[in-house]
Design a protein around this motif. Structure first.
Motif, PDB file in Angstrom:
ATOM      1  N   ASP A 109       2.118   9.821 -13.417  1.00 50.24           N
ATOM      2  CA  ASP A 109       2.243   9.520 -14.852  1.00 50.24           C
ATOM      3  C   ASP A 109       1.533   8.207 -15.174  1.00 50.24           C
ATOM      4  N   ASP A 110       1.310   7.970 -16.464  1.00 53.38           N
ATOM      5  CA  ASP A 110       0.515   6.804 -16.890  1.00 53.38           C
ATOM      6  C   ASP A 110       1.151   5.489 -16.451  1.00 53.38           C
ATOM      7  N   ASP A 111       2.468   5.371 -16.616  1.00 53.08           N
ATOM      8  CA  ASP A 111       3.135   4.127 -16.226  1.00 53.08           C
ATOM      9  C   ASP A 111       3.011   3.872 -14.732  1.00 53.08           C
ATOM     10  N   SER A 112       3.173   4.904 -13.929  1.00 49.64           N
ATOM     11  CA  SER A 112       3.069   4.755 -12.469  1.00 49.64           C
ATOM     12  C   SER A 112       1.654   4.391 -12.058  1.00 49.64           C
ATOM     13  N   LEU A 113       0.668   5.029 -12.711  1.00 47.32           N
ATOM     14  CA  LEU A 113      -0.732   4.723 -12.399  1.00 47.32           C
ATOM     15  C   LEU A 113      -1.067   3.275 -12.758  1.00 47.32           C
ATOM     16  N   ALA A 114      -0.568   2.803 -13.888  1.00 47.10           N
ATOM     17  CA  ALA A 114      -0.820   1.417 -14.301  1.00 47.10           C
ATOM     18  C   ALA A 114      -0.173   0.445 -13.316  1.00 47.10           C
ATOM     19  N   LEU A 170       0.830  -1.205   0.000  1.00 51.79           N
ATOM     20  CA  LEU A 170       0.000   0.000   0.000  1.00 51.79           C
ATOM     21  C   LEU A 170       0.867   1.258   0.000  1.00 51.79           C
ATOM     22  N   ASP A 171       1.949   1.227   0.757  1.00 51.06           N
ATOM     23  CA  ASP A 171       2.867   2.370   0.767  1.00 51.06           C
ATOM     24  C   ASP A 171       3.469   2.598  -0.625  1.00 51.06           C
ATOM     25  N   ASP A 172       3.860   1.492  -1.279  1.00 51.34           N
ATOM     26  CA  ASP A 172       4.436   1.605  -2.623  1.00 51.34           C
ATOM     27  C   ASP A 172       3.406   2.147  -3.617  1.00 51.34           C
ATOM     28  N   ALA A 173       2.160   1.642  -3.510  1.00 50.93           N
ATOM     29  CA  ALA A 173       1.111   2.103  -4.419  1.00 50.93           C
ATOM     30  C   ALA A 173       0.821   3.587  -4.216  1.00 50.93           C
ATOM     31  N   GLU A 174       0.825   4.024  -2.956  1.00 49.85           N
ATOM     32  CA  GLU A 174       0.566   5.436  -2.656  1.00 49.85           C
ATOM     33  C   GLU A 174       1.660   6.329  -3.270  1.00 49.85           C
ATOM     34  N   LEU A 175       2.889   5.848  -3.195  1.00 56.59           N
ATOM     35  CA  LEU A 175       4.000   6.609  -3.780  1.00 56.59           C
ATOM     36  C   LEU A 175       3.870   6.700  -5.302  1.00 56.59           C
ATOM     37  N   LEU A 176       3.487   5.591  -5.932  1.00 56.18           N
ATOM     38  CA  LEU A 176       3.304   5.574  -7.380  1.00 56.18           C
ATOM     39  C   LEU A 176       2.198   6.526  -7.807  1.00 56.18           C
ATOM     40  N   SER A 201      -2.179   0.437 -10.095  1.00 55.73           N
ATOM     41  CA  SER A 201      -3.424  -0.314 -10.280  1.00 55.73           C
ATOM     42  C   SER A 201      -3.174  -1.811 -10.189  1.00 55.73           C
ATOM     43  N   GLN A 202      -2.098  -2.269 -10.809  1.00 55.01           N
ATOM     44  CA  GLN A 202      -1.755  -3.686 -10.774  1.00 55.01           C
ATOM     45  C   GLN A 202      -1.423  -4.132  -9.348  1.00 55.01           C
ATOM     46  N   ALA A 203      -0.689  -3.270  -8.623  1.00 56.65           N
ATOM     47  CA  ALA A 203      -0.315  -3.608  -7.241  1.00 56.65           C
ATOM     48  C   ALA A 203      -1.547  -3.685  -6.346  1.00 56.65           C
TER      49      ALA A 203
END
Length: 348
Positions: A62-67, A51-57, A70-72
Motif C-alpha cells: 500500500d502507499d503508506d507502507s511504500l512511503a 532491511l528486513d523491516d523495509a522488505e516486509l513493508l 522508501s524513507q527507511a
C-alpha cells in the motif's frame, strides 16, 4: 565480518587480562580498536534489521507502507556510506601510531617557512581530531621557519589517516621575504612511517652502515628537552635516511628511539620496493613513491589546493592550512583502495 568476529573475541580477551592496563599505550590502542569493532557490529545489525523491516513493508504494497519503506531505505543508504569508510582501512599498519616528519626542500628561506606552515597545519589537524602528539625533533631555520620537525602521533588509525601525506608539497605565493614582492615556489617534504615495535620488525642493520652524531637539543621540543649534547641523529649511509630524536631524557633513550624510527623507514622502503617490482613485472608505469610531488597549494594569483593523485581540490586554502584536511585524507583513502583493487584485478 567472519574475520572481524574472531578479532573481536581476541580484543575482548585482551581487555579482560589482569595486567591489561600495565601498558597504557597498548591498552589505549586495544580499547580504541575494540570500541570501533563493536560499533561496526552494532551498525551491521541495525542495517540488517532495517532491511528486513523495509522488505516486509514492500510486501504490504500500500502507499503508506511504500512511503515508509522508501524513507527507511534512504536512512540505510546514509548508514552504508559510514560502513563503506571502514573498507578504506585495509593496510597492514593502518591501525598503528605514526611518526610524521616535515622538512624544508628547495626554495631557501621560503621553503623553511613553508615547512613550518605545513607542520602547524598537521599539529592543528591532529589536535582537533583528538590525537596525542609529541615532538621528537625540532630544528629551527636560520632566518625563519624550520629545517625539520618530527612528531609521534598516537591514536586510532593514526598511520592509516596520515600515510597519504607522504611526499612533496608545493607552495606558490608572493614571498614575504622578497622585497620586490615577487611570486615564489617553495617545496617541503613530508615523511610518514608507522610506529612499529621492535617485536614486529625483522630488520637487521649493519653497524658499519650507520653514522651516529650527537648535537645540542634546540627549539620547541617539549618540556624534557635537555640542554646537553644528548640529541641523536642517525644516518643510514646506503639509503641516506636520517632519523633524529631529542625529546627523551637521555642520550641512550634518544638513540634507541632514533634507531626504532630508522628501522620503520627501512621497513616501509622494503615494502615500496616490493610493490614497485610487482608493478614492473605487470608492465605498469608508476611514479616512484619517495619524493614525488603529491599536492599543490597556490595562494597567488588565485587560491587553490589540489591533490595531484586524487584530483581532490579546494578553494578554501585558509581552512586547509588551519588543519581542515579531512576531504584530502578521505580522498586519498578512496584513491588508495581503487589502486589496490586495480592491482588485484591485474594480478588476477
Amino acid at each position: 565480518m567472519d574475520q572481524k568476529t574472531a578479532e573481536l573475541e581476541d580484543l575482548r580477551e585482551q581487555v579482560g587480562e589482569p595486567d591489561f592496563w600495565s601498558d597504557p599505550s597498548r591498552a589505549r590502542s586495544v580499547s580504541q580498536k575494540l570500541n570501533r569493532y563493536e560499533s561496526i557490529f552494532g551498525l551491521v545489525s541495525e542495517l540488517e534489521s532495517a532491511l528486513d523491516d523495509a522488505e516486509l513493508l514492500l510486501e504490504f504494497g500500500d502507499d503508506d507502507s511504500l512511503a515508509e519503506a522508501s524513507q527507511a531505505l534512504q536512512k540505510v543508504g546514509s548508514e552504508l556510506n559510514r560502513l563503506e569508510l571502514e573498507s578504506l582501512y585495509f593496510g597492514e599498519y593502518d591501525d598503528h601510531d605514526a611518526i610524521l616528519t616535515v622538512y624544508a626542500g628547495a626554495g631557501g628561506v621560503d621553503a623553511q617557512d613553508w615547512a613550518e606552515m605545513l607542520f602547524r597545519m598537521y599539529e592543528r589537524h591532529l589536535t582537533d581530531k583528538g590525537y596525542s602528539v609529541s615532538r621528537d625533533e625540532f630544528t629551527e631555520g636560520e632566518e625563519a621557519g624550520i629545517k625539520s620537525a618530527t612528531i609521534t602521533v598516537r591514536g586510532d588509525r593514526a598511520y592509516g589517516n596520515l600515510e597519504g601525506e607522504r611526499g612533496t608539497h608545493r607552495l606558490v605565493r608572493i614571498s614575504p621575504f622578497d622585497s620586490q614582492a615577487r611570486r615564489h615556489t617553495a617545496f617541503a617534504g613530508v615523511d610518514v612511517i608507522p610506529d612499529i615495535s621492535d617485536e614486529e620488525m625483522e630488520i637487521e642493520i649493519n653497524a658499519d652502515d650507520l653514522r651516529i652524531d650527537t648535537f645540542r637539543s634546540q627549539g620547541a621540543g617539549g618540556q624534557h628537552v635537555n640542554t646537553t649534547d644528548s640529541a641523536v641523529r642517525i644516518t643510514h649511509l646506503p639509503t641516506g635516511f636520517v632519523s633524529s630524536c631529542q625529546n627523551e631524557r637521555s642520550q641512550l633513550q634518544n638513540r634507541e628511539r632514533a634507531m626504532q624510527m630508522l628501522k620503520a623507514k627501512l621497513l616501509v622502503l622494503a615494502q615500496q620496493e616490493q610493490a614497485a617490482q610487482l608493478d614492473e613485472i605487470r608492465g605498469e608505469n608508476v611514479e616512484a613513491g619517495w619524493g614525488r610531488q603529491i599536492r599543490s597549494y597556490v595562494l597567488q594569483p588565485y587560491q587553490m589546493v589540489k591533490d595531484l593523485r586524487t584530483d581532490v581540490e579546494s578553494g578554501n586554502v585558509d581552512a586547509i592550512l588551519n588543519g581542515e584536511i579531512d576531504p584530502l585524507v578521505e580522498g586519498y583513502l578512496r584513491w588508495r583502495r581503487a589502486e589496490h583493487e586495480k592491482r588485484n584485478s591485474s594480478a588476477g
